[in-house]
Design a protein around this motif. Structure first.
Motif, PDB file in Angstrom:
ATOM      1  N   ALA A  46       0.829  -1.208   0.000  1.00  0.00           N
ATOM      2  CA  ALA A  46       0.000   0.000   0.000  1.00  0.00           C
ATOM      3  C   ALA A  46       0.864   1.259   0.000  1.00  0.00           C
ATOM      4  O   ALA A  46       0.411   2.335  -0.378  1.00  0.00           O
ATOM      5  CB  ALA A  46      -0.935   0.003   1.214  1.00  0.00           C
ATOM      6  N   GLY A  47       2.123   1.112   0.420  1.00  0.00           N
ATOM      7  CA  GLY A  47       3.028   2.252   0.430  1.00  0.00           C
ATOM      8  C   GLY A  47       3.618   2.567  -0.935  1.00  0.00           C
ATOM      9  O   GLY A  47       4.278   3.599  -1.117  1.00  0.00           O
ATOM     10  N   CYS A  48       3.376   1.726  -1.898  1.00  0.00           N
ATOM     11  CA  CYS A  48       3.912   1.958  -3.258  1.00  0.00           C
ATOM     12  C   CYS A  48       3.111   3.069  -3.926  1.00  0.00           C
ATOM     13  O   CYS A  48       1.885   3.009  -3.981  1.00  0.00           O
ATOM     14  CB  CYS A  48       3.819   0.652  -4.055  1.00  0.00           C
ATOM     15  SG  CYS A  48       4.303   0.823  -5.766  1.00  0.00           S
ATOM     16  N   PRO A  49       3.779   4.107  -4.415  1.00  0.00           N
ATOM     17  CA  PRO A  49       3.054   5.220  -5.035  1.00  0.00           C
ATOM     18  C   PRO A  49       2.087   4.726  -6.118  1.00  0.00           C
ATOM     19  O   PRO A  49       2.462   3.875  -6.931  1.00  0.00           O
ATOM     20  CB  PRO A  49       4.165   6.070  -5.654  1.00  0.00           C
ATOM     21  CG  PRO A  49       5.405   5.702  -4.873  1.00  0.00           C
ATOM     22  CD  PRO A  49       5.236   4.277  -4.467  1.00  0.00           C
ATOM     23  N   GLY A  50       0.867   5.224  -6.067  1.00  0.00           N
ATOM     24  CA  GLY A  50      -0.127   4.839  -7.067  1.00  0.00           C
ATOM     25  C   GLY A  50      -1.075   3.760  -6.595  1.00  0.00           C
ATOM     26  O   GLY A  50      -2.155   3.583  -7.149  1.00  0.00           O
ATOM     27  N   VAL A  51      -0.681   3.036  -5.521  1.00  0.00           N
ATOM     28  CA  VAL A  51      -1.544   1.962  -5.031  1.00  0.00           C
ATOM     29  C   VAL A  51      -2.617   2.532  -4.112  1.00  0.00           C
ATOM     30  O   VAL A  51      -2.306   3.276  -3.184  1.00  0.00           O
ATOM     31  CB  VAL A  51      -0.719   0.889  -4.279  1.00  0.00           C
ATOM     32  CG1 VAL A  51      -1.649  -0.111  -3.585  1.00  0.00           C
ATOM     33  CG2 VAL A  51       0.234   0.179  -5.229  1.00  0.00           C
ATOM     34  N   LYS A  52      -3.864   2.173  -4.385  1.00  0.00           N
ATOM     35  CA  LYS A  52      -4.961   2.622  -3.529  1.00  0.00           C
ATOM     36  C   LYS A  52      -5.285   1.562  -2.480  1.00  0.00           C
ATOM     37  O   LYS A  52      -5.340   1.848  -1.298  1.00  0.00           O
ATOM     38  CB  LYS A  52      -6.193   2.893  -4.400  1.00  0.00           C
ATOM     39  CG  LYS A  52      -7.353   3.517  -3.664  1.00  0.00           C
ATOM     40  CD  LYS A  52      -8.404   3.996  -4.678  1.00  0.00           C
ATOM     41  CE  LYS A  52      -9.752   4.225  -4.023  1.00  0.00           C
ATOM     42  NZ  LYS A  52     -10.781   4.490  -5.045  1.00  0.00           N
ATOM     43  N   VAL A  53      -5.488   0.346  -2.924  1.00  0.00           N
ATOM     44  CA  VAL A  53      -5.724  -0.759  -1.996  1.00  0.00           C
ATOM     45  C   VAL A  53      -4.872  -1.943  -2.423  1.00  0.00           C
ATOM     46  O   VAL A  53      -4.734  -2.219  -3.623  1.00  0.00           O
ATOM     47  CB  VAL A  53      -7.204  -1.213  -2.003  1.00  0.00           C
ATOM     48  CG1 VAL A  53      -7.472  -2.175  -0.843  1.00  0.00           C
ATOM     49  CG2 VAL A  53      -8.148  -0.029  -1.930  1.00  0.00           C
ATOM     50  N   ALA A  54      -4.292  -2.616  -1.427  1.00  0.00           N
ATOM     51  CA  ALA A  54      -3.521  -3.826  -1.718  1.00  0.00           C
ATOM     52  C   ALA A  54      -4.073  -4.940  -0.849  1.00  0.00           C
ATOM     53  O   ALA A  54      -4.385  -4.728   0.321  1.00  0.00           O
ATOM     54  CB  ALA A  54      -2.048  -3.587  -1.415  1.00  0.00           C
ATOM     55  N   ALA A  55      -4.216  -6.131  -1.432  1.00  0.00           N
ATOM     56  CA  ALA A  55      -4.721  -7.269  -0.666  1.00  0.00           C
ATOM     57  C   ALA A  55      -3.841  -8.472  -0.945  1.00  0.00           C
ATOM     58  O   ALA A  55      -3.498  -8.748  -2.100  1.00  0.00           O
ATOM     59  CB  ALA A  55      -6.161  -7.573  -1.063  1.00  0.00           C
ATOM     60  N   VAL A  56      -3.475  -9.155   0.132  1.00  0.00           N
ATOM     61  CA  VAL A  56      -2.610 -10.332  -0.024  1.00  0.00           C
ATOM     62  C   VAL A  56      -3.350 -11.542   0.522  1.00  0.00           C
ATOM     63  O   VAL A  56      -3.960 -11.474   1.588  1.00  0.00           O
ATOM     64  CB  VAL A  56      -1.288 -10.127   0.744  1.00  0.00           C
ATOM     65  CG1 VAL A  56      -0.485 -11.427   0.804  1.00  0.00           C
ATOM     66  CG2 VAL A  56      -0.457  -9.013   0.105  1.00  0.00           C
ATOM     67  N   ALA A  57      -3.281 -12.644  -0.201  1.00  0.00           N
ATOM     68  CA  ALA A  57      -3.880 -13.883   0.296  1.00  0.00           C
ATOM     69  C   ALA A  57      -2.966 -15.036  -0.074  1.00  0.00           C
ATOM     70  O   ALA A  57      -2.182 -14.948  -1.033  1.00  0.00           O
ATOM     71  CB  ALA A  57      -5.269 -14.092  -0.300  1.00  0.00           C
ATOM     72  N   GLY A  58      -3.053 -16.099   0.676  1.00  0.00           N
ATOM     73  CA  GLY A  58      -2.268 -17.294   0.375  1.00  0.00           C
ATOM     74  C   GLY A  58      -3.107 -18.252  -0.459  1.00  0.00           C
ATOM     75  O   GLY A  58      -4.276 -18.459  -0.173  1.00  0.00           O
ATOM     76  N   VAL A  59      -2.517 -18.768  -1.528  1.00  0.00           N
ATOM     77  CA  VAL A  59      -3.242 -19.762  -2.331  1.00  0.00           C
ATOM     78  C   VAL A  59      -2.364 -21.010  -2.430  1.00  0.00           C
ATOM     79  O   VAL A  59      -1.136 -20.931  -2.283  1.00  0.00           O
ATOM     80  CB  VAL A  59      -3.605 -19.228  -3.740  1.00  0.00           C
ATOM     81  CG1 VAL A  59      -4.568 -18.046  -3.623  1.00  0.00           C
ATOM     82  CG2 VAL A  59      -2.365 -18.846  -4.514  1.00  0.00           C
ATOM     83  N   PRO A  60      -2.998 -22.155  -2.662  1.00  0.00           N
ATOM     84  CA  PRO A  60      -2.244 -23.413  -2.684  1.00  0.00           C
ATOM     85  C   PRO A  60      -1.119 -23.386  -3.711  1.00  0.00           C
ATOM     86  O   PRO A  60      -1.265 -22.818  -4.806  1.00  0.00           O
ATOM     87  CB  PRO A  60      -3.308 -24.443  -3.083  1.00  0.00           C
ATOM     88  CG  PRO A  60      -4.606 -23.836  -2.659  1.00  0.00           C
ATOM     89  CD  PRO A  60      -4.435 -22.365  -2.858  1.00  0.00           C
ATOM     90  N   HIS A  61       0.020 -23.996  -3.325  1.00  0.00           N
ATOM     91  CA  HIS A  61       1.176 -24.046  -4.209  1.00  0.00           C
ATOM     92  C   HIS A  61       1.722 -25.477  -4.160  1.00  0.00           C
ATOM     93  O   HIS A  61       1.848 -26.053  -3.081  1.00  0.00           O
ATOM     94  CB  HIS A  61       2.238 -23.060  -3.725  1.00  0.00           C
ATOM     95  CG  HIS A  61       3.404 -22.925  -4.650  1.00  0.00           C
ATOM     96  ND1 HIS A  61       4.450 -23.842  -4.662  1.00  0.00           N
ATOM     97  CD2 HIS A  61       3.683 -22.014  -5.612  1.00  0.00           C
ATOM     98  CE1 HIS A  61       5.334 -23.478  -5.577  1.00  0.00           C
ATOM     99  NE2 HIS A  61       4.897 -22.362  -6.172  1.00  0.00           N
ATOM    100  N   PRO A  62       2.010 -26.045  -5.321  1.00  0.00           N
ATOM    101  CA  PRO A  62       2.406 -27.462  -5.355  1.00  0.00           C
ATOM    102  C   PRO A  62       3.664 -27.744  -4.532  1.00  0.00           C
ATOM    103  O   PRO A  62       3.770 -28.784  -3.890  1.00  0.00           O
ATOM    104  CB  PRO A  62       2.648 -27.735  -6.840  1.00  0.00           C
ATOM    105  CG  PRO A  62       2.678 -26.402  -7.524  1.00  0.00           C
ATOM    106  CD  PRO A  62       1.946 -25.447  -6.660  1.00  0.00           C
TER     107      PRO A  62
END
Ligand SMILES: Nc1ncnc2c1ncn2[C@@H]1O[C@H](COP(=O)(O)OP(=O)(O)OP(=O)(O)O)[C@@H](O)[C@H]1O
Ligand SMILES: Nc1ncnc2c1ncn2[C@@H]1O[C@H](COP(=O)(O)OP(=O)(O)OP(=O)(O)O)[C@@H](O)[C@H]1O
Ligand SMILES: [Mg+2]
Ligand SMILES: [Mg+2]
Lengths: 528, 528
Positions: free
Chosen positions: B444-460
């Motif tokens: 979210a601190g990156c210039p230009g970013v309004k909203v940032a969302a992080v999620a974990g998804v399955p990885h082989p």
């Protein structure tokens, strides 16, 4: 929601965790300045509780302290209720007879005293019916009495504090005995914690973690108005002056410790201001001074204001834990303009706080208008108001829970209350009432007057008439005519005192004008 | 001491007496701005209680509101608990299915709705099992539904409010449903009043009678964090924005009504700051903004700070009434120097308040060190923490009364707590944990970013890996490389997201990032 009881020890546990390193600084009798923090205070409170338990003090048991504003007394404020026992805070300034009466009435088995109370205790020891153990609040023994430090040392500094009903008794405080024998009031954990929460709000004492609080109200007087609790909940730094409440001693602590907030009865502030005037000193970081116990002379408020310190008058009584009203400003008041607003703040005891309902009623118990003019018997009600006196079967309140304070007051449309008198001090002259407080306040405003006291004495024609006792400032030559001229310009003719007497004003053990003594001494002065 | 129960109506009775003329200003759906004061509010609350009693609502009965932040909803906050009934504050933004579920689960017989909820109610009416009466919170009828104004009009504006056990239920609030079905929590009179007292203290919201408070947290979301109560106890002026929480609407109220204090979830403040940036507007008299519900992006705190407004992050949950911790400064923190102190304030959820104990524990339930580094399951305990969910037989707490929040946190030596994740959102990559909140905050601190969302998804290979959803500010062209470069300079290599996806971020009904939806949508994105 969880059924977790409100507990006084949780206040210190909170402070020791959330404000662990915030300091508590204390003067002591014949010892150097003591300095520690909340975390250390909690550890020592655990040790003190261990000591008392080892002496057989159990849940509900009473312990008396005969002590000044020191860190050890502060520790006992948490240790004793924390273990489920009751701390009776005896007033060291009481005459022997009252002291013996209250300690016996409390039924205490342990008595903790400051060093300089040893002679008093030696004198009354034989008359104390239940006391089995004496402990001197000191780092060393004193006339054969074991010291607190020696006694707590072997006990662990961590304790699994017990949990119990929040309505359990925590403190036993006696009234000042201004109007008769001191009466005992039991404070509970619940009442003390609620009082502490409300007392920290901005309309009350408005504490923040940045405050440095020096209680000059005695710890033995209604738990110093709950300051130890309201302060610790907000993480303030504490500065404890022991018994050295003279102007020079307070001035030194205020400046060296950065005191922002203090409180006490008017007499203390007279000495403090006097000292500053004499030495040309300043008030350091002091921001707010809370004054109660007797009416604040308007001139005292003005004197502090000139020095940039806000005076907040409070009103309360032992029976109300003691917070009743505080004269904090409001936007509605501010709308009156600065002059008017300040005048009200200076001349009123204060306004309503959440948790305590106030009402004024006539002789038939009917509510009177809140017009700032009509005065009536002041009634209060709330979770930190007593229901009955200690060891009394009788309820102290009426069927609706209202407690008659024995004070006469007006309430204005802003909710500000003004005490005009005590019921017992009201002067009935020819069927009309004269407010002794108003008259005192006006006389105190006369240049050169240090303390003014008004009492009603019997009069053959008018039933009662006021007499005025005046104590002048040191080195000031003041004449009766000067005082009378000052009054004549300010009060109704029939309010003018029949006598002006230059004499020292007798004070009670809590620093209030002792009108019983004045009335007794001058009973016959207007007889002929 | 008197056994007077704590009662929510006493808060309004106090305000109506001690701050009678202090204003409550409210926007409404399709009506002009409403303006009255506490005294008038109490009178109308009495009328509302009269109306509900006439409809057969009795002590313990449930009433549902489906309403925004308006004065009528505010009145119901006092009228319903005041008469001994329970107000279920349904969330108008919930999907129909959840709405029906919560209203049925609550068992409400009366439903009060704002005008713009009429279509929703028409749609779900048949599925509401217990609702007998509808009332539209308006000055006129709406699609055949009788209006609140017509219905309260005949009832007297004074009421002898009943007295009852302080543990009686007052509010029924449902969790947001971020991690599953919304769960019901019953607030009692006792928990609400204690929460309000503690919430007004300076280490918490620090209200004074001079504050002008605009709650932008919804009244239906955990009683807007108790603001109506903590505010009224301190006599603040209230400004209620109805459902118009967009930047322009808030900006207008802030300036025209002199708002000093506001609060809400981060998404609202993103819109507000955006609006000010676009229009070049200022923050008027605004002093403090309290933000919670999701982690406050550091940049949001900085942006407010630059405008002279202090951001106080809070953490809480429906289960904690909801006040848990507040990031208020302390002297210990100030001693670190201004830079350090502010950094902590900006990046921590907050510190302990009196009344709520917090602890972090490992998988075996053992307490972890408060070193600001070690993270563990956050446990809470206190008189405004739930003991069991509504209609559940099971205790929600362990034998010592600790409630497991489902959040993962660190606690530092100053008592400041930092949420690193929810247990259910933690990303387990190759046996190590990645904090989705930290990663979001950095992105979210990156210039230009309004909203940032992080999620974990399955990885082989790694079990789970983070993916990053980014919503850019309007009109900004932002590339994946820019975002990745920004992150690479700030986080460990193995924390770098496996994908950056430019897409709008799904939000829950209380404005939180809906990670269930993100995980579902992108479940297979790293599968191959
Ligand atoms: N700000 C004030 N202005 C005027 N009087 C005050 C103020 N604050 C307290 N008082 C007086 O002090 C009283 C309470 O004092 P306290 O409880 O110490 O015992 P007391 O009333 O002096 O003694 P007793 O009840 O034994 O006669 C009040 O009832 C009131 O008369
Ligand atoms: N300042 C904050 N920073 C990070 N997370 C926060 C903050 N304040 C609140 N939260 C999150 O919000 C949660 C409480 O939210 P709420 O009670 O509205 O329901 P929910 O937990 O989102 O929904 P559900 O319990 O139904 O899954 C906390 O447990 C925490 O995860
Ligand atoms: Mg008295
Ligand atoms: Mg939750």
């Amino acid at each position: 929601m969880q059924a977790r009881p409100l507990a006084i020890i949780d206040i210190l546990r909170f402070a020791a965790s959330a404000h662990a390193t915030r300091e508590i600084v204390s003067r002591n009798v014949d010892e150097p300045l003591w300095r520690y923090d909340y975390a250390a205070c909690l550890r020592r409170a655990a040790q003190a509780a261990g000591m008392l338990a080892a002496m057989g003090v159990a849940s509900g048991g009473r312990v008396t302290s005969l002590a000044w504003n020191t860190h050890r007394h502060f520790e006992l404020f948490f240790a004793v209720p924390g273990m489920g026992a009751v701390l009776h805070t005896a007033n060291p300034r009481l005459p022997d007879e009252h002291l013996v009466y209250t300690i016996n009435h409390a039924g205490s088995r342990v008595l903790l005293l400051d060093r300089n109370m040893a002679a008093t205790v030696a004198r009354i020891r034989d008359r104390l019916e239940h006391v089995e153990r004496l402990i001197v609040l000191s780092d060393r023994t004193c006339e054969g009495i074991e010291s607190y430090e020696d006694l707590i040392a072997p006990h662990p500094d961590a304790l699994d504090w017990p949990s119990f009903d929040e309505n359990a008794a925590a403190f036993l405080c006696y009234t000042s005995g201004t109007t008769g024998d001191p009466k005992g009031v039991l404070y509970s954990h619940r009442s003390t914690v609620l009082h502490a929460l409300a007392g920290g709000l901005s309309g009350s004492m408005g504490f923040s973690a940045f405050d440095v609080v020096m209680p000059c109200q005695s710890l033995y007087h209604a738990t110093a108005w709950g300051l130890p609790f309201a302060g610790a909940i907000n993480g303030v730094k504490f500065v404890l002056p022991a018994d050295r409440m003279d102007g020079a001693s307070l001035d030194e602590l205020v400046r060296t410790e950065g005191v922002t907030f203090s409180g006490g009865v008017p007499t203390i502030w007279t000495m403090y201001l006097d000292h500053l005037d004499r030495t040309g000193g300043d008030t350091g970081a002091l921001e707010r001074v809370f004054i109660a116990g007797s009416a604040v002379p308007r001139d005292m408020a003005v004197a502090f204001d000139r020095r940039g310190v806000a005076v907040r008058q409070m009103w309360g009584m032992t029976e109300t834990s003691p917070l009743g009203v505080v004269s904090a400003p409001t936007p509605a008041l501010a709308d009156l303009g600065e002059e008017d607003a300040r005048e009200r703040i200076w001349t009123r005891q204060g306004r309503m706080l959440f948790g305590i309902e106030i009402e004024i009623v006539d002789a038939q118990g009917r509510p009177l208008p809140h017009d700032g003019e009509t005065s009536g018997a002041l009634m209060v009600r709330g979770p930190w108001v007593l229901d009955h006196y200690y060891r009394s079967e009788e309820s102290a309140c009426d069927a609706q829970g209202w407690f008659d304070t024995g004070d006469i007051a007006t309430i204005d449309r802003f909710g500000f209350m003004r005490i005009t008198d005590r019921t017992k001090d009201v002067i009935k002259s020819g069927g009309e009432w004269i407010s002794s407080i108003d008259l005192e306040n006006t006389a105190a405003g006369c240049p050169g007057v240090k303390v003014a006291a008004v009492a009603g004495v019997p009069h053959p024609k008018w039933e009662e008439r006021p007499i005025l006792l005046v104590e002048a400032h040191e080195g000031v030559a003041l004449s009766e005519a000067q005082v009378l001229d000052h009054l004549a310009a300010r009060v109704a003719k029939w309010w003018m005192p029949d006598r002006v007497i230059f004499a020292s004003v007798p004070l009670t053990a809590t620093g209030k004008i002792d009108k019983k003594v004045i009335r007794d001494t001058y009973r016959d002065i207007l007889a002929s």
